[in-house]
Enzyme design. Structure first.
Site, PDB file in Angstrom:
ATOM      1  N   LYS A 143       0.850  -1.189   0.000  1.00 52.38           N
ATOM      2  CA  LYS A 143       0.000   0.000   0.000  1.00 52.38           C
ATOM      3  C   LYS A 143       0.885   1.238   0.000  1.00 52.38           C
ATOM      4  O   LYS A 143       1.799   1.354   0.822  1.00 52.38           O
ATOM      5  CB  LYS A 143      -0.911  -0.003   1.236  1.00 52.38           C
ATOM      6  CG  LYS A 143      -1.935   1.118   1.258  1.00 52.38           C
ATOM      7  CD  LYS A 143      -2.889   0.932   2.432  1.00 52.38           C
ATOM      8  CE  LYS A 143      -4.000   1.978   2.398  1.00 52.38           C
ATOM      9  NZ  LYS A 143      -4.976   1.773   3.490  1.00 52.38           N
ATOM     10  N   ASP A 185     -13.953   2.231   9.812  1.00 49.77           N
ATOM     11  CA  ASP A 185     -14.107   2.532   8.388  1.00 49.77           C
ATOM     12  C   ASP A 185     -14.566   1.274   7.645  1.00 49.77           C
ATOM     13  O   ASP A 185     -13.978   0.872   6.646  1.00 49.77           O
ATOM     14  CB  ASP A 185     -12.774   3.037   7.822  1.00 49.77           C
ATOM     15  CG  ASP A 185     -12.955   3.769   6.498  1.00 49.77           C
ATOM     16  OD1 ASP A 185     -14.080   4.218   6.211  1.00 49.77           O
ATOM     17  OD2 ASP A 185     -11.970   3.882   5.745  1.00 49.77           O
TER      18      ASP A 185
END
EC number: 2.7.-.-
Length: 544
Positions: A152, A287
């Site tokens: 990432k 989230d």
């Protein structure tokens, strides 16, 4: 406003109007002035009339950057509030944001790790696997172990965009708080501060790595939730390497059903995972939109959630957890009196709130809701109605609960999509009741004794000495109190003497002045006598 903020505000308005989002405004008397203002901006026309409104909304949010994309992600989970043609388009913001150049991503990875990617990885894929608002993900194989991993990497030059939007939001929040007294109850500035903290946390992948490690440890060996392993030695502020997982995206309902997934159990486990994180661990993934949640394809009869992207987490203190649990229980038991009392006890409404009136207002809002089956009750509508009711009781928004509210809406939205008959209360009530027993019942007393027993055992040999020292300090304290009292009496006597001489001196001074203006008295003698005695009294008073 600064020129930069004015420029950004114009950019936001321009994008919205060029995508024709003014069509979403309803025809209402209060909106006549904004609609008139919109007509004055005649050069900003809808440039995409051929596209449906849902697609235009998604493209507009995507064009405005990560702050707005996050907002769209949250809206995408509320299919009970938005029609399918809008919710389906907003769902694409979860992991299908336009990617940036893969070669640029490679350069950032090499810069962060200090060498070419081939040093650590095989089969690095330049094309991203997924792209989101803050970062994008590339796949590779770990050279040392052959483990498939994902890398990432933060989007380049994203900081200035976020900083500009947050600064503008702060400016507007302060303006609203100053001009609208009703808005102060909602704490717009504090809410923006919390949102800013959340975004900044997402920009530091070291924090996300630490969050993932903590969540993975909390659910080690659990059948309900799996968190991929983080490769800590290859992770830093702008790059994070973690185990690659293969799962079915939670929004792929057809794929889940084709795999034979127990949808009812999956939905119930989503609720269970949420309440476990909040009330057991005080550390929850905040989230959980569909882009971050997958389902393991293995053992579909015993489905397991897979959580990704742990950049946003929430925490609650012991008091907030207790009040939340009691509020949930009282609400679903229709004990509105207790709901009102808890709001006052927790400080969420002023202490002088009229409990009877507050209880009555809550009953007016909640009773029509309970006319429906529990499985049809939306927590989103309940929260909205309660907040609207609390306005006249000056209830303040609690910034520490904003993430919790958002996460609850995510979980409810996912659960309703997976299993529309999901009874959120039937799933949550046993958990809350069990947690409350552990906090205030006999179990809590036993657990508290067990937790403190090692400390007491450590301090027990010191107990006689501590008792002796306490008694000794008590005796010394009594002696000090006696001495202080004696000093107090002495000072009081001295003050009394000083006041006496002050009175004598003032009296003689007044008498001297009278003698000085009296023609029948020798001025020199009276002045000398009075002045001398007044001076002596003043000197004695000064000494006192």
């Amino acid at each position: 406003m600064t020129p930069t903020e004015i420029k950004r505000l114009y950019r936001i308005i321009k994008v919205q109007l060029e995508f024709g989002l003014d069509e979403l405004l309803p025809h209402h008397q209060l909106l006549k002035a904004p609609m008139l203002a919109r007509k004055s901006l005649f050069w900003l026309k809808n440039r995409h009339p051929e596209k449906p409104i849902g697609e235009r909304l998604r493209l507009a949010l995507q064009a405005l950057g990560p702050v707005w994309i996050k907002f769209g992600q949250m809206m995408s989970t509320r299919r009970d509030l938005f029609p399918p043609h809008i919710a389906d388009q907003l769902a694409l913001l979860q992991d299908k944001v336009d990617p940036f150049d893969g070669e640029l991503a490679r350069q950032q990875i090499e810069s962060a790790l200090g060498g070419p990617v081939e040093t650590w990885f095989d089969d690095f894929q330049v094309s991203p696997l997924a792209s989101a608002s803050i970062a994008q993900v590339h796949t590779a194989t770990l050279k040392s172990s052959g483990l498939e991993v994902v890398i990432k990497v933060i989007r380049p030059d994203i900081q200035p965009v976020i900083k500009a939007d947050i600064k503008l939001m702060f400016r507007l929040a302060r303006l609203v708080a100053k001009t609208l007294p009703e808005a102060r109850r909602l704490k717009p500035v504090e809410v923006i501060q919390e949102y800013e903290k959340t975004l900044r946390d997402e920009l530091d992948l070291r924090r996300e790595a630490a969050n993932a490690i903590q969540l993975r440890r909390n659910f080690e060996g659990s059948d309900e939730l799996y968190i991929p392993e983080v490769i800590s030695e290859l992770s830093n502020q702008t790059v994070m390497v973690s185990e690659r997982i293969y799962g079915i995206q939670v929004s792929d309902h057809e794929g889940l059903r084709a795999n034979g997934t127990n949808m009812k159990l999956l939905a119930e486990r989503g609720v269970s995972v949420f309440f476990t994180q909040v009330f057991r661990d005080s550390f929850f993934h905040a989230d959980m939109h569909p882009g971050n949640v997958f389902v393991s394809p293995h053992h579909p009869e015993n489905p397991q959630w897979i959580g990704l992207d742990c950049g946003i987490v929430g925490t609650l203190n012991k008091e907030d957890k207790r009040y939340l649990a009691e509020n949930f229980l009282a609400f679903f038991n229709r004990d509105y009196r207790r709901v009102a009392e808890l709001h006052v006890e927790s400080g969420w409404v002023p202490f002088d709130t009229n409990i009877d009136e507050f209880e009555s207002a809550i009953r007016v809002v909640c009773e029509p809701i309970f006319a429906k089956p529990l499985c049809e009750i939306s927590f989103g509508h309940v929260l909205l109605n309660l907040f609207n009711t609390a306005r006249r009781f000056h209830m303040e928004v609690q910034p520490q609960l904003v993430l919790l509210q958002k996460t609850l809406l995510y979980v409810e939205g996912l659960g309703r999509q997976l299993y529309p008959q999901l009874d959120l209360w039937e799933t949550a009530k046993p958990f809350l009741e069990r947690w409350m027993r552990q906090q205030v019942g006999p179990e809590a007393i036993v657990r508290s004794i067990k937790e403190k027993a090692p400390y007491w055992a450590e301090k027990l040999p010191e107990f006689p000495e501590l008792v002796y020292e306490s008694l000794k300090q008590g005796r010394v304290m009594n002696q000090r109190v006696d001495l202080m009292y004696q000093n107090y009496r002495q000072v009081k006597r001295e003050h009394g003497t000083g006041k006496f001489f002050l009175g004598v001196g003032a009296t003689l001074m007044i008498c001297s002045a009278i003698f000085a203006v009296n023609d029948h008295v020798d001025i020199s003698v009276s002045t000398l006598i009075g002045g001398t005695i007044s001076w002596v009294c003043s000197w004695v008073l000064y000494r006192r």
